[in-house]
Design an enzyme around this catalytic site. Structure first.
Site, short mmCIF file in Angstrom:
data_model
loop_
_atom_site.label_atom_id
_atom_site.label_comp_id
_atom_site.label_asym_id
_atom_site.label_seq_id
_atom_site.Cartn_x
_atom_site.Cartn_y
_atom_site.Cartn_z
NE ARG A 167 -3.13 -3.07 0.57
CZ ARG A 167 -3.70 -3.77 1.56
NH1 ARG A 167 -3.14 -3.81 2.76
NH2 ARG A 167 -4.80 -4.45 1.34
CG ASP A 196 -2.67 -6.41 -0.71
OD1 ASP A 196 -3.75 -6.37 -1.31
OD2 ASP A 196 -2.55 -6.77 0.48
CG HIS A 269 -5.69 -8.90 -0.67
ND1 HIS A 269 -6.15 -7.61 -0.66
CD2 HIS A 269 -6.23 -9.50 0.42
CE1 HIS A 269 -6.94 -7.41 0.39
NE2 HIS A 269 -7.03 -8.56 1.06
CD GLU A 332 -9.64 -8.61 3.78
OE1 GLU A 332 -10.27 -8.02 4.66
OE2 GLU A 332 -8.68 -8.10 3.16
CD1 TRP A 398 -7.01 -12.80 9.26
CD2 TRP A 398 -7.80 -10.72 9.41
NE1 TRP A 398 -7.86 -12.60 8.20
CE2 TRP A 398 -8.36 -11.34 8.26
CE3 TRP A 398 -8.15 -9.41 9.70
CZ2 TRP A 398 -9.26 -10.69 7.41
CZ3 TRP A 398 -9.04 -8.75 8.85
CH2 TRP A 398 -9.59 -9.39 7.72
CE1 TYR A 423 -4.60 -7.54 12.35
CE2 TYR A 423 -5.58 -6.14 10.68
CZ TYR A 423 -5.09 -7.36 11.09
OH TYR A 423 -5.10 -8.42 10.21
CG ASP A 425 -4.20 -1.08 10.51
OD1 ASP A 425 -4.38 -1.77 11.54
OD2 ASP A 425 -4.79 -1.33 9.44
CD1 TRP A 473 -3.10 -4.75 8.80
CD2 TRP A 473 -2.40 -5.30 6.76
NE1 TRP A 473 -3.09 -6.12 8.71
CE2 TRP A 473 -2.67 -6.49 7.48
CE3 TRP A 473 -1.94 -5.42 5.44
CZ2 TRP A 473 -2.50 -7.76 6.92
CZ3 TRP A 473 -1.78 -6.68 4.89
CH2 TRP A 473 -2.05 -7.83 5.62
CB THR A 474 1.42 0.81 5.10
OG1 THR A 474 1.44 0.06 3.87
CG2 THR A 474 2.31 0.16 6.11
CD GLU A 475 -4.80 -0.65 4.17
OE1 GLU A 475 -4.01 -0.58 5.13
OE2 GLU A 475 -5.54 -1.64 3.98
C1 TNX Z 1 -7.51 -6.54 6.47
S1 TNX Z 1 -5.66 -8.56 7.81
C2 TNX Z 1 -6.58 -7.03 5.59
C3 TNX Z 1 -5.62 -6.10 4.95
C4 TNX Z 1 -5.92 -4.68 5.29
C5 TNX Z 1 -6.25 -4.59 6.76
C6 TNX Z 1 -6.45 -3.19 7.28
C7 TNX Z 1 -5.84 -9.14 6.43
C8 TNX Z 1 -5.46 -10.49 6.31
N1 TNX Z 1 -6.34 -8.38 5.42
O1 TNX Z 1 -5.63 -6.31 3.56
O2 TNX Z 1 -4.82 -3.90 4.98
O3 TNX Z 1 -7.42 -5.33 7.03
O4 TNX Z 1 -6.58 -3.16 8.67
#
Ligand code: TNX
Length: 767
Positions: A167, A196, A269, A332, A398, A423, A425, A473-475
């Site tokens: 990100r 990603d 992703h 995801e 997670w 987390y 972030d 996570w670096t969005e």
């Molecule tokens: C979920 S944790 C995601 C990441 C995102 C994050 C933001 C995970 C396995 N997937 O793709 O960056 O939330 O908090």
């Protein structure tokens, strides 16, 4: 600043030996993570330019690290006596990472079985030295270290930190600095999230388009995802790490006893890959490297071509990374493309699979078989449990602890990274001026109180919990400075979770050590967040009286406040036990130390209304990650933050229809009721479509109404209900019920499509 003075004092007490007061002022051990057993004895070891370091060849890394530290002493002095620091290889020690540090007046010994353990012993010595040793030159010629005996070993074998470089991307120099900090804290696994939707960051020689196309995005979302309409910066963003840079980084980490675990995301992703190689997707159509955050439908199609591609990529990855584990993502992955793909559907039939979940499991198992055949093991996010877990997989849990429990019960190893505690972030403070973050709320004490072992596991099953990891996570972290701000000091708290274990943890003691540690972080030029001098406030209702309580974390400081909207000053009211709340007011308060304000001004508006002090109940429990201040928090006179549903005021429910009952002690006369709902659709949060309101008077007279809400109104949806009544008469009410149905399933095409929506509700104001 008093803090500097404390440090100076400590510094003096270390460097000015011979001072008589010192004996009265016992040296405090400030090590993070706190060692398992510390026994202090009398006297000091005087470190000086004549101190000799001796180590066996096996402990060369640790020995050299120590020599480097000592070489920072000023050498233009002949003072001091020759004394020794000796490393002893003790193959009898049972725990591979345990060390024994004995500091006597003339001799320090570090006994260890392995190079890691010896290195950890040195990290402890490092933290027994003044923080000036973190500078290029320590402006000292002698240092005294207190005589003591430390027996230390880690609680968990997996002590990790993660960094997402897709990100946003950071320099290798910066990642080395991050690794240095991890090493200082005895962390041992660096999880490098290299691929990603928004960018592919590892050089792969066989597929040059991964670096020409997948590594770059056209532009990047500006502001928060929940801010509508989306806006973009119009600037190309990207890059990748060359194989030489990666090799160099892995070697650097190895010298610091850190294993680098690469993550190559699949099957989800992977939009950036499909942008370069559309034939790997199910539609064959070209897509762009993602320019905003979230979950995307473009995932690898389950074809031989995909497996061939991934095996070739993984071959290059394995050549670079010696790590036993390869992280294959697995999270995801929306299944819509697979549902509509003839190839995938045919495969489901041919293999006798029940659905797309089982197809995902088939996918992961094939990759696992391949990696196992090369002597490697896979780690995946907890979605890899869906449709059946691959036989030797380690699960990274997670989404809470459910996945962890299921995996451990079926004898699979687990690494804990629940959003609730890991987390980094998420926001760490409720201050209005915190830099933009994704959402959530994860303050330092919550990280600190994390217990990686879910209580539903038996002792036997708990053995499968290898440890925990902090995720970055670096969005919302476009700069290296911002990564540090989010990582520190939470990484320090986590180091104590994974190294020291629950038995030896004491938050107040940790905070004291952290306050002292700030100088070390300053000298290391780490941009940590400092919330030690923040205030925490709480409204207390007792019958008809309300008062407000304030607290701060660190001892020996004063709190001063005003109630008239002006900034707190030295001559403002001194806070004692509580502040009576007799009317609508704004509390402005701050922590003072030595006649100076330290930390930020805390501002809390309180708005009195008729429901404050009433009885409130909700028929469902809020989700445990979003408990706010409980049901009472909905009628405490305090509104939640406009941008952050994760604070102490918003209550979050996942998928439930809820019913809130407010009962007044005496019948009241009212004319309006208001509340508001969060509507952060990017985070699966939706305001309800409508609400039913029921009012009952003391004599049982009932009034009922239904309110429709406009759910795509923006980030916050207000409910504002007024009685339609003749002038000057008001409605008498003893009980109010708010029936709030959940929004329902999230629609196709939206983030989290098909999942239950969240409901977040704030203060209920009755007037
Ligand atoms: C979920 S944790 C995601 C990441 C995102 C994050 C933001 C995970 C396995 N997937 O793709 O960056 O939330 O908090």
């Amino acid at each position: 600043m008093q803090f500097k003075k404390i440090c100076l004092l400590l510094f003096l007490s270390i460097s000015c030996f011979g001072c008589k007061q010192e004996e009265k002022q016992p040296f405090e051990i400030q090590v993070i993570p706190i060692p398992k057993h510390i026994q202090k004895s009398n006297g000091y070891f005087i470190l000086n330019s004549k101190t000799i370091v001796e180590f066996p060849e096996e402990f060369e890394v640790a020995g050299k690290f120590l020599e480097d530290l000592l070489s920072k002493l000023s050498i233009n002095t002949n003072s001091g006596t020759s004394n020794r620091i000796v490393f002893i290889l003790n193959s009898e020690m049972t725990n591979e990472e345990a060390y024994h540090l004995e500091i006597k007046k003339k001799l320090i010994t570090i006994s260890a079985k392995t190079r890691q353990a010896a290195f950890y012993g040195v990290q402890t010595i490092r933290q027994l030295l003044p923080a000036s040793f973190e500078l290029d030159k320590a402006p000292l010629d002698k240092v005294k270290i207190p005589c003591l005996n430390i027996e230390d070993e880690p609680k968990f074998s997996y002590r990790g930190m993660h960094l997402d470089v897709s990100r946003h991307m950071y320099s290798i120099e910066f990642i080395k600095k991050y690794i240095d900090a991890m090493a200082m804290l005895k962390m041992n696994k660096f999880h490098w999230h290299l691929t990603d939707d928004q960018g592919w960051r590892i050089e792969i020689k066989k597929y040059p388009k991964l670096n020409e196309i997948s590594s770059f995005r056209e532009e990047t979302l500006v502001g928060h995802y929940n801010d509508q309409p989306h806006q973009f910066d119009g600037k190309i963003y990207g890059g990748f790490y060359t194989q030489d840079q990666i090799k160099d980084l892995i070697a650097y980490a190895k010298e610091r006893m850190i294993t680098v675990i690469p993550e190559i995301e699949m099957p989800g992703h992977s939009q950036a890959v499909i942008a370069a190689y559309p034939e790997l997707g199910c539609t064959g159509e070209s897509v762009e490297v993602a320019t905003k955050w979230g979950v995307f439908e473009e995932i690898y199609c389950v074809t031989e071509e995909t497996f061939e591609f991934l095996e070739n990529v993984l071959d290059e990855v394995m050549k670079l990374f010696p790590s036993k584990y390869i992280h294959i993502g697995g999270d995801e992955a929306p299944k819509i493309r697979w549902k509509n793909s003839q190839v995938c559907q045919a495969l489901i039939k041919a293999k006798g699979l029940a659905n797309e979940q089982e197809l995902q499991s088939y996918f992961i198992k094939r990759i696992e078989t391949y990696l196992n055949s090369k002597g490697r093991e896979i780690i995946g996010w907890d979605e890899i449990l869906e449709g059946g877990l691959a036989p030797n997989a380690t699960v990274m849990s997670w989404r809470g602890t459910k996945g962890a429990i299921e995996a451990a019960k079926s004898k699979h190893d687990v690494v804990m990274t629940p959003t609730s505690h890991c987390y980094f972030d998420y926001y760490q403070s409720e201050n209005e001026d915190e830099p933009l973050a994704i959402g959530g709320f994860l303050p330092l004490d919550k990280v600190y109180h994390f217990n990686p072992v879910p209580d539903k596991l038996t002792k036997e099953e708990s053995k499968y919990i290898l440890g925990a990891q902090g995720n970055l996570w670096t969005e919302y972290m476009p700069s290296e400075n911002q990564v540090e701000y989010m990582a520190f000091p939470r990484m320090l708290a986590l180091s104590e979770v994974v190294w020291s274990g629950t038995e030896s943890r004491d938050y107040i003691d940790f905070v004291k050590r952290l306050e002292y540690f700030h100088e070390r972080l300053d000298n290391l030029n780490i941009n940590y967040a400092n919330h030690l001098y923040d205030l925490n406030g709480k409204m207390i209702s007792e019958d008809t009286t309300q008062y407000f309580k304030l607290e701060t974390l660190t001892d020996g400081k004063e709190i001063r406040y005003t109630l008239n909207g002006t900034s707190p000053k030295l001559n403002s009211t001194l806070y004692k036990d509580s502040i009576p709340v007799l009317e609508t007011m704004t509390i402005s308060a701050a922590v003072f130390d030595n006649e100076k304000q330290i930390g930020k001004t805390y501002i809390q508006p309180i708005k009195l209304h008729k429901a404050i002090g009433a009885k409130i109940s909700i028929d469902k429990n809020p989700h445990k990650a979003y408990l706010g201040s409980g049901a009472e928090g909905l009628i405490n006179g305090i509104r939640g933050n406009d941008n952050r549903y994760g604070d102490k005021e918003w209550l979050g429910f996942w998928g439930d229809d809820i019913e809130i009952l407010i009962e007044f002690k005496e019948e009241i006369e009212m004319n309006s009721i208001k509340t508001r709902f969060y509507n952060g659709n990017g985070q699966w949060i939706y305001a309800p479509r409508f609400i039913d309101l029921d009012f009952v008077s003391a004599h049982g007279v009932k009034l009922r109404d239904k309110i429709e809400l406009e759910t795509n109104e923006g980030k916050i949806v207000n409910m504002d209900y007024q009685f339609n009544k003749p002038e000057n008469s008001s409605v008498k009410v003893k009980k109010i019920t708010l029936s709030i149905p959940n929004y329902g399933k999230i629609l196709e095409g939206k983030q989290g499509a098909g999942n239950k929506a969240w409901t977040f509700i704030d203060e209920i104001i009755v007037n």
